[in-house]
Design a protein around this motif. Structure first.
Motif, mmCIF file in Angstrom:
data_model
loop_
_atom_site.group_PDB
_atom_site.id
_atom_site.type_symbol
_atom_site.label_atom_id
_atom_site.label_comp_id
_atom_site.label_asym_id
_atom_site.label_seq_id
_atom_site.Cartn_x
_atom_site.Cartn_y
_atom_site.Cartn_z
ATOM 1 N N ARG A 65 0.783 -1.251 -0.188
ATOM 2 C CA ARG A 65 -0.108 -0.029 0.039
ATOM 3 C C ARG A 65 0.662 1.226 -0.013
ATOM 4 N N LEU A 144 3.269 21.163 10.353
ATOM 5 C CA LEU A 144 4.816 20.977 10.273
ATOM 6 C C LEU A 144 5.365 21.551 8.903
ATOM 7 N N GLY A 147 10.785 17.887 6.837
ATOM 8 C CA GLY A 147 11.748 17.789 7.614
ATOM 9 C C GLY A 147 13.219 17.066 7.586
HETATM 10 N N1 CAA Z 1 2.757 7.935 10.947
HETATM 11 C C1 CAA Z 1 2.027 7.167 11.682
HETATM 12 N N2 CAA Z 1 1.176 6.334 11.425
HETATM 13 C C2 CAA Z 1 0.799 6.420 10.111
HETATM 14 C C3 CAA Z 1 1.199 7.312 9.213
HETATM 15 C C4 CAA Z 1 2.114 8.087 9.617
HETATM 16 N N3 CAA Z 1 2.925 9.011 8.812
HETATM 17 N N4 CAA Z 1 0.686 7.231 7.966
HETATM 18 C C5 CAA Z 1 -0.214 6.246 8.113
HETATM 19 N N5 CAA Z 1 -0.269 5.706 9.492
HETATM 20 C C6 CAA Z 1 -1.044 4.600 9.855
HETATM 21 C C7 CAA Z 1 -2.388 5.281 10.391
HETATM 22 O O1 CAA Z 1 -2.360 5.916 11.663
HETATM 23 C C8 CAA Z 1 -3.076 3.796 10.483
HETATM 24 O O2 CAA Z 1 -2.868 3.203 11.691
HETATM 25 P P1 CAA Z 1 -3.964 2.413 12.610
HETATM 26 O O3 CAA Z 1 -4.546 1.362 11.528
HETATM 27 O O4 CAA Z 1 -3.418 2.204 13.678
HETATM 28 O O5 CAA Z 1 -5.311 3.690 12.614
HETATM 29 C C9 CAA Z 1 -2.577 3.177 9.144
HETATM 30 O O6 CAA Z 1 -1.123 3.498 9.252
HETATM 31 C C10 CAA Z 1 -3.084 2.928 8.054
HETATM 32 O O7 CAA Z 1 -3.456 4.492 7.540
HETATM 33 P P2 CAA Z 1 -5.022 5.047 7.307
HETATM 34 O O8 CAA Z 1 -6.016 4.300 7.978
HETATM 35 O O9 CAA Z 1 -4.923 6.434 7.647
HETATM 36 O O10 CAA Z 1 -4.874 4.590 5.801
HETATM 37 P P3 CAA Z 1 -5.997 5.363 4.662
HETATM 38 O O11 CAA Z 1 -5.592 4.329 3.488
HETATM 39 O O12 CAA Z 1 -7.080 5.813 5.271
HETATM 40 O O13 CAA Z 1 -4.878 6.698 4.199
HETATM 41 C C11 CAA Z 1 -2.887 7.917 4.140
HETATM 42 C C12 CAA Z 1 -3.414 6.691 3.586
HETATM 43 C C13 CAA Z 1 -3.472 9.118 3.001
HETATM 44 C C14 CAA Z 1 -1.441 7.663 3.422
HETATM 45 C C15 CAA Z 1 -2.983 8.349 5.519
HETATM 46 O O14 CAA Z 1 -2.704 7.135 6.106
HETATM 47 C C16 CAA Z 1 -2.092 9.593 5.745
HETATM 48 O O15 CAA Z 1 -2.606 10.622 5.357
HETATM 49 N N6 CAA Z 1 -0.768 9.403 6.271
HETATM 50 C C17 CAA Z 1 0.032 10.535 6.817
HETATM 51 C C18 CAA Z 1 0.696 11.150 5.871
HETATM 52 C C19 CAA Z 1 1.380 12.300 6.140
HETATM 53 O O16 CAA Z 1 1.036 13.231 7.021
HETATM 54 N N7 CAA Z 1 2.894 12.164 6.314
HETATM 55 C C20 CAA Z 1 3.904 13.201 6.727
HETATM 56 C C21 CAA Z 1 4.015 12.726 8.097
HETATM 57 S S1 CAA Z 1 5.154 14.144 8.848
HETATM 58 C C22 CAA Z 1 6.508 14.008 7.906
HETATM 59 O O17 CAA Z 1 7.000 13.228 7.288
HETATM 60 C C23 CAA Z 1 7.582 15.079 8.541
HETATM 61 C C24 CAA Z 1 8.985 15.122 7.689
HETATM 62 O O18 CAA Z 1 9.095 15.736 6.512
HETATM 63 C C25 CAA Z 1 10.098 14.367 8.391
#
Ligand code: CAA
Length: 266
Positions: A65, A144, A147
């Motif tokens: 995925r 944020l 990063g």
């Molecule tokens: N961190 C921690 N957990 C995450 C994650 C993340 N970045 N992305 C997904 N997960 C987890 C979810 O919490 C979920 O866990 P649970 O089953 O325990 O609830 C699991 O993975 C599956 O995710 P979704 O249920 O959200 O799946 P979806 O198909 O509905 O959505 C997605 C998929 C669009 C990728 C969505 O998960 C999402 O938006 N994720 C976050 C993306 C994001 O914001 N990334 C940036 C992070 S900050 C960063 O990266 C800073 C930097 O520059 C270093």
């Protein structure tokens, strides 16, 4: 502990001259928790010891995925500003290890490459992707900013205008759009054909002079983003280094003698 919690978050497998680094935390879409970043750093430190036995590295995400859905948001939530900065530095350390490895590193994206996931892919030499892939820097939606190098490497990859649009909106683009923007080097219908394509690319690289590939990578990484005059000097130094190698003498002699070169890696 559950089997998933006990499993190492990063696996390294070797198939001939190809090494495959798998980020294996599929339940969290391979999010980069600090222990995952630590395991990635360790994996690339070990690969650096392999020398010319590893001619190319594929980085993949497990589970089908996601490549990587970003830094682990759960782990970021409680951090102080100073701890946040330290996490940023850990991400940059992984990127630096990838960039300092002589062997080219190919990010093989199948699914989400978001935030720190896109930044990890950008630290690799180039990105292959399946049609089912999505790319974005959604950090501003969390309050944020990128990063792990996104403000630096994304504009270099796609130009300043698209990079700003992506970073300010947090919008995702699909694989075809990413390919058209130059972010993705090659696009494949599915994971299997992508991995086969990436392996074939490493085999093609492996047929060339190991020293020359390593020098080329060193110059490309160092010159990226530097002024033209500095970049040109870096290239001259690398070109000079290539002349110091036996492989260069062999490569040009083989061409002139109309035979295949026998490179020895020095
Ligand atoms: N961190 C921690 N957990 C995450 C994650 C993340 N970045 N992305 C997904 N997960 C987890 C979810 O919490 C979920 O866990 P649970 O089953 O325990 O609830 C699991 O993975 C599956 O995710 P979704 O249920 O959200 O799946 P979806 O198909 O509905 O959505 C997605 C998929 C669009 C990728 C969505 O998960 C999402 O938006 N994720 C976050 C993306 C994001 O914001 N990334 C940036 C992070 S900050 C960063 O990266 C800073 C930097 O520059 C270093």
């Amino acid at each position: 502990t559950t089997p998933d919690a006990a499993a190492p978050p990063v696996r390294v497998e070797r198939e001939g001259v190809v090494a495959i680094v798998t980020i294996d935390r599929p339940k969290a879409l391979n999010a980069l928790a600090p222990e995952v970043l630590g395991a990635l750093a360790e994996a690339f430190e070990e690969l650096a010891q392999a020398g010319d036995a590893v001619r190319g590295v594929l980085v993949v995400g497990a589970g089908g995925r996601a490549f990587v859905a970003g830094a682990d948001i759960r782990a970021l939530a409680p951090l102080t500003p100073e701890e946040g900065a330290a996490t940023g530095r850990l991400g940059h350390r992984v990127a630096a290890l990838i960039e300092s490895l002589s062997a080219p590193v190919i990010a093989c994206v199948d699914g989400f490459a978001l935030g720190g996931g896109l930044e990890l892919a950008l630290a690799c030499d180039f990105i292959y992707a399946t049609d089912a892939s999505w790319f974005g820097q959604p950090e501003v939606r969390l309050g944020l900013i990128p990063g792990f190098g996104g403000t630096v490497r994304l504009p270099r990859a796609v130009g300043l205008a698209l990079a700003k649009e992506l970073i300010y909106t947090g919008r995702r683009i699909d694989a075809a759009t990413a390919e058209a923007a130059g972010l993705v080097a090659r696009r494949f219908p599915d994971r299997e054909s992508m991995l086969a394509g990436a392996r074939a690319t490493v085999e093609e690289i492996a047929a060339n002079a190991w020293t020359a590939v390593g020098i080329a990578k060193r110059v490309l990484v160092a010159a990226s983003g530097t002024p033209t005059a500095t970049a040109v000097e870096l290239e001259v130094a690398g070109f000079e280094d290539a002349f110091r190698t036996d492989d260069m003498r062999e490569g040009v002699a083989a061409f002139l003698e109309k035979r295949e070169p026998g490179f020895r890696g020095h």
